[in-house]
Design an enzyme around this catalytic site. Sequence first.
Site, PDB file in Angstrom:
ATOM      1  N   HIS A 275     -40.570 -52.097  17.682  1.00 55.53           N
ATOM      2  CA  HIS A 275     -40.767 -52.999  16.547  1.00 55.53           C
ATOM      3  C   HIS A 275     -41.520 -54.274  16.945  1.00 55.53           C
ATOM      4  O   HIS A 275     -42.036 -54.989  16.081  1.00 55.53           O
ATOM      5  CB  HIS A 275     -39.427 -53.343  15.879  1.00 55.53           C
TER       6      HIS A 275
ATOM      7  N   ASP B  95     -36.449 -46.954  19.442  1.00 55.03           N
ATOM      8  CA  ASP B  95     -37.135 -48.234  19.273  1.00 55.03           C
ATOM      9  C   ASP B  95     -37.707 -48.727  20.602  1.00 55.03           C
ATOM     10  O   ASP B  95     -37.625 -49.909  20.922  1.00 55.03           O
ATOM     11  CB  ASP B  95     -36.192 -49.289  18.681  1.00 55.03           C
TER      12      ASP B  95
ATOM     13  N   SER C 124     -36.274 -59.528  22.032  1.00 52.35           N
ATOM     14  CA  SER C 124     -36.412 -58.075  21.889  1.00 52.35           C
ATOM     15  C   SER C 124     -37.393 -57.530  22.918  1.00 52.35           C
ATOM     16  O   SER C 124     -38.508 -58.030  23.055  1.00 52.35           O
ATOM     17  CB  SER C 124     -36.910 -57.733  20.477  1.00 52.35           C
TER      18      SER C 124
ATOM     19  N   ILE D 236     -31.276 -28.555  16.308  1.00 56.06           N
ATOM     20  CA  ILE D 236     -30.693 -27.267  15.925  1.00 56.06           C
ATOM     21  C   ILE D 236     -30.638 -27.091  14.415  1.00 56.06           C
ATOM     22  O   ILE D 236     -30.278 -26.009  13.931  1.00 56.06           O
ATOM     23  CB  ILE D 236     -29.285 -27.078  16.529  1.00 56.06           C
ATOM     24  N   GLY D 237     -30.956 -28.137  13.641  1.00 50.46           N
ATOM     25  CA  GLY D 237     -31.040 -27.986  12.193  1.00 50.46           C
ATOM     26  C   GLY D 237     -29.702 -27.970  11.488  1.00 50.46           C
ATOM     27  O   GLY D 237     -29.505 -27.186  10.542  1.00 50.46           O
TER      28      GLY D 237
END
Length: 392
Positions: free
Chosen positions: A129, A159, A233, A288-289
């Site tokens: 970010h 991130d 950050s 794996i859905g």
Amino acid sequence: MKHAARTLAFVARFVVLGLAVAFVVGLLWPRAGTLLRQRLGTAPTATAPVVEAAQAPVSYADAVAKAAPSVVNIYANKLVTEQPRELYSDPVLQRIFAVPTGPVRTRRQQNLGSGVIVSDDGYVLTNNHVIASADDIQLLLYDGRVAKARVVGSDDETDLAVLKVDAGNLPAIHMTDAGSRPRVGDVVLAIGNPFGIGQTVTMGIVSAIGRQLNLSSLENFIQTDAAINFGNSGGALVNAHGELVGINTSLIGQAVGAEGIGFAIPVQSARDVLEQIIRTGHVVRGWIGADYGAVPVSADSGLPSAARGVVVNDVSPGGPAAIAGIQQRDVLLRIGKEDILDPSDLRRHEASLKPGVPVEVSGLRYGAPFSVSVTPVQRPSNATLQALRTTP
């Protein structure tokens, strides 16, 4: 009787005189008693060692001196195009009459952040970010040099982003290994560039590990009370020896009444992202859905009171789990050779799977054991996953 009394008085006078002489000798010659005992062979053969309690260092300057040269200030610039519009105090008028009132203008917007040099050939870790959509990225090094950086790759899931800077004499930070994970209570130092005022060090402890702010993500934060502010950050979270344990990434601010709640990405996760991005330019994770949650423990669940694992809440149509035959309300207890502890544990195991390589998944279906072979695929983007979750 008188003779005994005189004898006792005579002895008493000599005892008093002897004690007085011993006092004077001890005062003028303190080691006389020890030497006399050694001469007579009555001295103790060994002296018990004095055990001193471990003390915290008075200063962490050595740790800072070791880590600070590896932390850089990041200035990410991008061009923002906007068009002035007429504003009204009434919300209805704003929606109706918010029409352009002048030509399109372009202005430069700068985002502040920090980064950590992780290799002497110029790779830098920071938060995604911090540099997202930036047109120009400038690094201010510890020795005062300014260098331009380019983005090698980024990862929305964690991130994290990897930058490359072409400069010499770059001090790389020392990263802790997998066996040196921080513990709750360990002293940590946050190094970064808060509010652009320059490199700053704050101290705290590890407040918690394994924190998740978004229960459906791969987050595995280190929580700390070391002050982390805007601009920190992407900076370094180091231990008392100046070794990198995490990448500072976010905080819960005072706007919600919080104080001393900051989060860092563990160095083990950061290292994995770093290596994949350097090698391929992006991060590949298994999927794996299936959507799953904590196992509900009840008297009629058929599970022991201390049950672990996850319960399948939903299966993506046409996904690996659906093809393998996994169903809603299945309880998954094991993946490959690893036991499943909870949903966050399975997410980490799932992400580490190699797409296209089958893995054995076992558990319980209505109380009966079952086992299937699932062939994971590459994990879709966050936007795609969100669309799958909201599709009826």
